[in-house]
Scaffold this motif. Sequence first.
Motif: not given
Length: 243
Positions: A200-217
């Motif tokens: 679960l901790e790694a899963a949350v870190r993966s969500v944090q990683l997505l914040l480094e990307y410009d994601i419109k969709e």
Amino acid sequence: MYRLLDIEFEHEGQKQVITPVLLQDEDDFILVDCGYPNFVPLLEGALSRHSVTFASISKLIVTHHDMDHIGALAGLKRRYPHIEIVSHEMEKPYLEGTRRSLRLVQAESTLESLPPEARPQAEQFIRLLESIEPVPVDYTVKSNELFSWCGGVQIVHTPGHMPGHISLYLPGSETLIGGDVVVIEQGKLEIANPQFTLDLEAAVRSVQLLLEYDIKELICYHGGLFQGNVKQALEELVSKYTS
């Protein structure tokens, strides 16, 4: 360009939907994930609604080896042997059957702790996992690799749900195909089955990683296209698990 292949079906008397994704450009078609065992006809029907057949598909990218993402893989490869199977390098031994499914290991490890009334369903789940056929992987990928496929596909290693889980970022449209890195529940983003997530901790870190990307969709395998401010929703999800 991408197309959502929403597939509706019934499981244990309940209506469910999964969302494999079709990537395409003028030269190529790629499928991302392929559903449960015996889903080949459902996939063929979903493709036909977009005037596409499996004869046109060159690759099938696997986000991870959970049954609802790879159950139809062996059947598809038998029927359409020209399709190349692509996965993260960590997923290859599980897909090829040289290592036992992590979900199977998890299910077996918790069996004895279940109350007697819950064991028959758990045993049935174990038998279903054991029935998944291995499939050779044609091509392995690593995090941050960028391919020219269908206008550009960047591999984003998003472990947690499973160690070799990947998401796909499409820079041209600022779209993320998330697999099970997150799901949509009642209009909000959530960790996919947090009680069964392997780390679960790694899963949350993966969500944090997505914040480094410009994601419109953002496309979730369970929930489809997210409707809302992606960055804000990701930040709220991280805060839920870290605050």
